[in-house]
Design a protein around this motif. Sequence first.
Motif, PDB file in Angstrom:
ATOM      1  N   UNK A  50     -26.928  -8.335 -22.471  1.00 47.42           N
ATOM      2  CA  UNK A  50     -27.082  -7.243 -23.425  1.00 47.42           C
ATOM      3  C   UNK A  50     -27.050  -5.928 -22.661  1.00 47.42           C
ATOM      4  N   UNK A  51     -26.129  -5.041 -23.040  1.00 46.45           N
ATOM      5  CA  UNK A  51     -26.010  -3.722 -22.413  1.00 46.45           C
ATOM      6  C   UNK A  51     -26.429  -2.664 -23.427  1.00 46.45           C
ATOM      7  N   UNK A  52     -27.418  -1.867 -23.080  1.00 43.14           N
ATOM      8  CA  UNK A  52     -27.875  -0.791 -23.947  1.00 43.14           C
ATOM      9  C   UNK A  52     -27.587   0.548 -23.278  1.00 43.14           C
ATOM     10  N   UNK A  53     -26.948   1.471 -24.004  1.00 43.76           N
ATOM     11  CA  UNK A  53     -26.607   2.773 -23.410  1.00 43.76           C
ATOM     12  C   UNK A  53     -27.842   3.636 -23.210  1.00 43.76           C
ATOM     13  N   UNK A  54     -27.711   4.691 -22.425  1.00 43.05           N
ATOM     14  CA  UNK A  54     -28.860   5.577 -22.184  1.00 43.05           C
ATOM     15  C   UNK A  54     -29.149   6.430 -23.411  1.00 43.05           C
ATOM     16  N   UNK A  55     -30.373   6.936 -23.525  1.00 42.70           N
ATOM     17  CA  UNK A  55     -30.696   7.813 -24.657  1.00 42.70           C
ATOM     18  C   UNK A  55     -29.995   9.163 -24.583  1.00 42.70           C
TER      19      UNK A  55
ATOM     20  N   UNK B 169     -30.857  -8.763 -19.900  1.00 47.28           N
ATOM     21  CA  UNK B 169     -30.805  -7.422 -20.492  1.00 47.28           C
ATOM     22  C   UNK B 169     -30.629  -6.397 -19.374  1.00 47.28           C
ATOM     23  N   UNK B 170     -29.621  -5.553 -19.532  1.00 49.22           N
ATOM     24  CA  UNK B 170     -29.410  -4.410 -18.634  1.00 49.22           C
ATOM     25  C   UNK B 170     -29.366  -3.160 -19.509  1.00 49.22           C
ATOM     26  N   UNK B 171     -30.522  -2.534 -19.676  1.00 48.55           N
ATOM     27  CA  UNK B 171     -30.626  -1.323 -20.487  1.00 48.55           C
ATOM     28  C   UNK B 171     -30.587  -0.107 -19.573  1.00 48.55           C
TER      29      UNK B 171
ATOM     30  N   UNK C  57     -40.847  -1.391 -11.175  1.00 43.77           N
ATOM     31  CA  UNK C  57     -40.862  -1.814 -12.573  1.00 43.77           C
ATOM     32  C   UNK C  57     -40.527  -0.617 -13.472  1.00 43.77           C
ATOM     33  N   UNK C  58     -39.823  -0.856 -14.580  1.00 45.61           N
ATOM     34  CA  UNK C  58     -39.530   0.253 -15.495  1.00 45.61           C
ATOM     35  C   UNK C  58     -40.772   0.720 -16.224  1.00 45.61           C
ATOM     36  N   UNK C  59     -40.750   1.993 -16.617  1.00 45.71           N
ATOM     37  CA  UNK C  59     -41.846   2.518 -17.425  1.00 45.71           C
ATOM     38  C   UNK C  59     -41.722   1.978 -18.837  1.00 45.71           C
ATOM     39  N   UNK C  60     -42.779   2.085 -19.591  1.00 48.90           N
ATOM     40  CA  UNK C  60     -42.742   1.646 -20.984  1.00 48.90           C
ATOM     41  C   UNK C  60     -41.737   2.490 -21.746  1.00 48.90           C
ATOM     42  N   UNK C  61     -40.929   1.832 -22.583  1.00 50.39           N
ATOM     43  CA  UNK C  61     -39.929   2.565 -23.364  1.00 50.39           C
ATOM     44  C   UNK C  61     -39.760   1.896 -24.711  1.00 50.39           C
ATOM     45  N   UNK C  62     -38.805   2.399 -25.464  1.00 46.34           N
ATOM     46  CA  UNK C  62     -38.614   1.937 -26.834  1.00 46.34           C
ATOM     47  C   UNK C  62     -37.577   0.866 -26.964  1.00 46.34           C
ATOM     48  N   UNK C  63     -36.950   0.392 -25.814  1.00 46.89           N
ATOM     49  CA  UNK C  63     -35.916  -0.627 -25.916  1.00 46.89           C
ATOM     50  C   UNK C  63     -36.539  -1.944 -26.373  1.00 46.89           C
TER      51      UNK C  63
END
Length: 275
Positions: free
Chosen positions: A38-43, A118-120, A269-275
């Motif tokens: 799953x590829x999610x684009x940047x905001x 997942x690669x967001x 580790x990534x920060x908390x986000x809305x993905x």
Amino acid sequence: MHKQIWILVLLLWTFTSCTAGFRLARNFVQQETDIHVLVLPPPGLIKTFTPVHPDSLAPDIFFGVDHESARFVNTVDDSTYIHRFIQSLEYHLDLLYITVYGPDEIEEFFELEIPAYIFAVGQMELLEYIEVERLEGVYRGDVYTESLELTVLESNTWFEFARLHEPETEAQLLFSSHITGDLADPRFIGSARTGGVRFEPGLYRLSEQDLYDLAFFSGRQNAHNIFDHLLNLYVAKELGQKPRVIYHYDMQNHAIREVDAPGFIPIGKPAQNDH
């Protein structure tokens, strides 16, 4: 004598481990073809300008993208740049036989019952700065010099990586950077009239097309980074330990190579986000 035996054992273990890792890497390329990502684009696109390399600046110094010396960050079309990147990323993942899911296919992706990833893109930055390059040439014992201000562009990407169906495995933040810039190709130009020469910097300036080509190039390289990241995770899992070398799949030559550094730099580790 005992020391020599231990050295021989160590060398044999290292060789066996590397051989097993190479064999597993080859197996991944040839047989692990049912890969789902799953590829999610940047905001959005972060745009940064500094008149010198950012590493030489204090962290609290800020320059706006409307700086008089900025050539690209103040004119780039954000949506076009991001689209060019994502389009290239998905296209090259497809060439690597990876099944790609986008934002419109999230539900379908999360219904998968097989291993998936997942690669967001949590952040994407277009960084522009000016680098001074000193050119030098020697002709008949005379030294000619020239200093040029060259525009440099960096496409920086932060991927938030996670594995579907493996909540016990921590997500990772993976960074990659790709660069382009003005090119200097210095040369001596002879003069038929005077019989002398002049030192020309041979400057080739970046164009708007080069800007969007950087987005495409970054997408292509990150597709290879994703494949290599999954390849090395597979080798580590099958070996039961982190491999002693890093493997890279050279798609153009259909070959597996050992490289000095991974395409992605893990930075925590990534920060908390809305993905």
